[in-house]
Design an enzyme around this catalytic site. Structure first.
Site, PDB file in Angstrom:
ATOM      1  CG  HIS A 136      48.366  45.490  26.624  1.00 34.15           C
ATOM      2  ND1 HIS A 136      47.661  44.351  26.855  1.00 34.15           N
ATOM      3  CD2 HIS A 136      48.521  45.555  25.270  1.00 34.15           C
ATOM      4  CE1 HIS A 136      47.413  43.734  25.715  1.00 34.15           C
ATOM      5  NE2 HIS A 136      47.926  44.432  24.728  1.00 34.15           N
ATOM      6  NE  ARG A 188      42.494  44.392  18.930  1.00 31.56           N
ATOM      7  CZ  ARG A 188      43.593  45.146  19.012  1.00 31.56           C
ATOM      8  NH1 ARG A 188      44.789  44.578  19.153  1.00 31.56           N
ATOM      9  NH2 ARG A 188      43.540  46.457  18.958  1.00 31.56           N
TER      10      ARG A 188
END
Ligand code: HEM
Ligand code: FES
Lengths: 355, 320
Positions: free
Chosen positions: A193, A223
């Site tokens: 990330h 999500r």
């Protein structure tokens, strides 16, 4: 509901299209008129009938064409599918999860017969009817993860969980938004990330990881994430940037409605029981601007979100150069009326465009 | 949102292994198959003990591939708050119970070239499932198992029968001790060590392995603390606007749940971090018993793990 599979392509002539039904169930990712990164996770326990949330693994009209596209990508570049040696059990976990849930959720398309470890898998849309021995790799044409993800829409990251972290130790990644499995393989949650702007400072990844480590068997989560893609391309990988990056410059005020696509990822998270790994399916949905504009609420909202999006995000998502042209187009669909909260289209209750 | 899935089960078998340990077997009430799991997982067993609902974690010791029945082994703790006594004295074959889906906080590192298991007493249970898992895939493992005496050596016979070369048993009453330094030094590169047992043993193994230069990632341990009884105390829950009393025989987490508040948890033994709760105000002393928070956090007075920790004093206000 029987599904009519589209005969379409995600390359060359881009014959990809969304039916009216597909537009109506498109996962529009903005629940309000602005957007910022957040720990936007919820339980994955179904949803409204015929929505993409209803089934654990959504199968839609693009299924057959997407699987054809995946096979083409893999033929060109086998490194899009990798599994480190200790991840084989997790691969079987994934195969079992997908076969069991798809045969339960779509009994007319998929069938699984189990007699102890002797399994027979029937995939009608792809014309597959295979017998194999569960947990015996030699009885399948590919490793278990590759075998099943050649038959399942979306990318799959299969994560090992250890040392209070998640490790990208296996995956099938051919429909990604500009990141590379070959680059990220073996990395942990914070390492892969690293390129994301603003979210680290907001503590989002620390909280997200804590949530993921505690996802339990039988209690999956989900999500939405989104970006922009010019032309309905599934494979927007760094490996092929030279092919698709330049297409961003072909956008004109005339073709933008048809060419510019909102790309939405339905990301789900399932604990894998036998390996204690975690699987992260990333299912990509594409919808052209002009199709989105058929829903007045989405038209109003998309304009406002794109207009007010922080520059860092527009840069990271790769559309900062085209943003002015997008806004020129989108403003025609924003009459300034208020919008109702939530992502659903609400065609019957939201006012028509007042312009 | 505790977010843990529950399973309705019926007790199908109870086997007394020795003076202290009894095995319980469960099948699903609806006759369906149980979920598979990974070696090292536990289940949280709900016990309706009169007015009190107890939720105690126990390692699953049955074969992870077997979906027909689960087994746990419970050691009787006469000084504890009664969870194990309830299992020993009040549960009979045919009873309906509720258990959680398997949760694994002690899983194998599947990259390991070799798995070295060190067990003390009832700490043998997670290894029983891990051994079955590894055997299935020809994994390489060794077990060093320390028991008080031959008569209290749960599963020793089974282990030495089936795995005579891998199993090494040590009896306290015969003054047999694991020669840990030698054991650790003799391991091939890529070995992972796992320890489960009393706190003293876990600390001993972890510290010795660190001193011997083992990487942190290659040392795994699991210790479930059982909540300990203590003096009653009062807590104000700021979010739900309730003032509750924590009784002598219940944990803070249990008291919160008794009031109908759905608080998060996974291990209920001070290990997973899930129940971490912010302290808004206090006057008194914390009795921290978890091994999730660091020493600094314990001293800060800002956090508490309600599954095992308690409080003595006048005021405690929690963000719950
Ligand atoms: C284990 C599951 C996950 C995997 C495998 C994963 C993987 C990735 C990858 C590969 C990227 C692209 C990074 C790059 O630019 O190279 C990314 C981006 C991102 N991830 Fe994750 N992720 C996971 C879970 C999450 C979760 C739970 C969140 C929750 C907040 C999150 C938030 C984000 C955000 C905000 C971005 C930037 C996306 C964008 O703006 O388009 N990720 N993720
Ligand atoms: S529930 Fe695991 S630390 Fe409290």
């Amino acid at each position: 509901m029987t599904i009519q599979f589209n005969d379409e392509t995600f390359r060359d002539d881009y014959s990809f299209f969304n039916s009216e039904r597909a537009i109506k169930r498109f996962p529009f990712p903005f629940h309000e008129d602005s957007y910022m990164y957040s720990v936007n996770m919820e339980q994955h326990r179904g949803g409204p009938v015929d929505s993409i949330y209803e089934k654990r693994f959504d199968v839609d009209e693009h299924y057959v064409a997407e699987m054809r596209d995946r096979a083409l990508v893999l033929a060109d570049d086998p490194l899009r599918c990798q599994s480190l040696p200790h991840m084989t059990l997790a691969g079987w976990d994934l195969l079992e999860l997908i076969m069991v849930t798809k045969s339960e959720d779509y009994p007319d398309l998929f069938k699984l017969h189990r007699d102890g470890n002797k399994w027979r898998w029937v995939n009608k849309p792809l014309g597959i009817d295979d017998k194999f021995v569960f947990l015996d790799e030699t009885t399948l044409p590919y490793g278990p993860m590759e075998y099943i993800t050649r038959q399942a829409q979306g990318d799959f990251c299969v994560l090992d969980q250890r040392d209070d972290n998640l490790w990208m130790d296996a995956g099938m990644v051919t429909t990604q938004a500009d990141w590379s499995l070959d680059f990220d393989i073996g990395m942990n949650f914070f390492e892969w990330h690293a390129p994301v702007p603003l979210a680290h400072e907001k503590g989002i990844f620390v909280r997200a990881l804590k949530f993921l480590l505690n996802i339990q068997q039988g209690a999956p989560a989900r999500r939405l994430n989104w970006t922009m893609t010019v032309n309905p391309l599934l494979d927007t990988s760094p490996e092929n940037y030279h092919k698709w990056g330049i297409q961003k410059t072909t956008l004109t005020p005339k073709n933008i409605g048809a060419k510019q696509h909102l790309r939405v990822e339905l990301q789900t998270f399932f604990r894998l029981p036998r390996s204690n790994g975690l699987v992260f399916p990333i299912r990509c949905y594409l919808c052209s601007f002009q199709d989105i504009m058929t829903v007045p609420k989405w038209g109003r909202r998309l304009h406002r979100v794109i207009r007010d999006l922080p520059e860092e995000l527009a840069t990271y998502k790769g559309f900062i150069d085209n943003r002015p042209m997008m806004l020129e187009y989108l403003k025609n669909f924003d009459d300034g009326l208020p919008t109702s909260l939530g992502i659903w289209p609400e065609i019957d209750t939201e006012p028509k465009l007042q312009k | 949102m505790s977010g843990i899935e529950k399973i309705q089960v019926v007790v199908t078998n109870i086997v007394r292994l020795n003076e202290l340990v009894t095995r319980f077997e469960f099948k699903r009430t609806d006759g369906k198959l149980l979920p598979t799991f990974s070696g090292g997982a536990h289940t949280v067993v709900e016990m309706q003990d009169g007015e009190i609902t107890r939720l105690n974690p126990y390692s699953l010791m049955s074969d992870p591939m077997c979906q027909r029945a689960y087994a746990i082994s419970v050691r009787r703790d006469d000084e504890g708050r009664g969870g194990s006594l309830f299992m020993h004295n009040k549960v009979s074959v045919g009873d309906n119970m509720v258990i959680s889906y398997p949760i694994n906080l002690f899983s194998l590192d599947l990259r390991a070239k070799k798995h070295l298991f060190i067990a003390g007493g009832i700490g043998i249970t997670p290894f029983l499932a891990q051994i079955k898992q590894l055997d299935r895939f020809n994994g390489y493992w060794n077990l060093h198992y320390s028991c008080r005496s031959e008569s209290l050596g749960s599963y020793v016979d089974e282990l030495t029968d089936q795995h005579p070369n891998e199993t090494h048993v040590y009896y306290d009453d015969k003054d047999q001790q694991i020669d840990l330094v030698k054991l650790l030094e003799g391991q091939p590169l890529g070995t992972h060590v796992y320890v489960c047992g009393p706190k003293g043993m876990i600390d001993w193994v972890c510290n010795t392995a660190s001193k011997e230069g083992w990487p942190r990632e290659a040392i795994h341990y699991e210790e479930f603390l059982a909540p300990k009884p203590g003096k009653p105390f009062e807590v104000k829950l700021a979010v739900s606007g309730k003032v509750i009393q924590v009784g002598e025989q219940e944990s803070l987490l249990e008291a919160i749940e008794r009031e109908g508040i759905d608080a998060p948890y996974l291990c209920r033994g001070g290990a997973c971090g899930q129940c971490e709760t912010a302290v808004i105000d206090y006057a008194g002393n914390f009795i921290h018993r978890d091994h999730w928070l660091g020493e600094d956090e314990h001293k800060s007075g800002q956090k508490i793990m309600p599954c095992v920790s308690r409080f003595e004093g006048k005021i405690l206000v929690l963000d719950r």
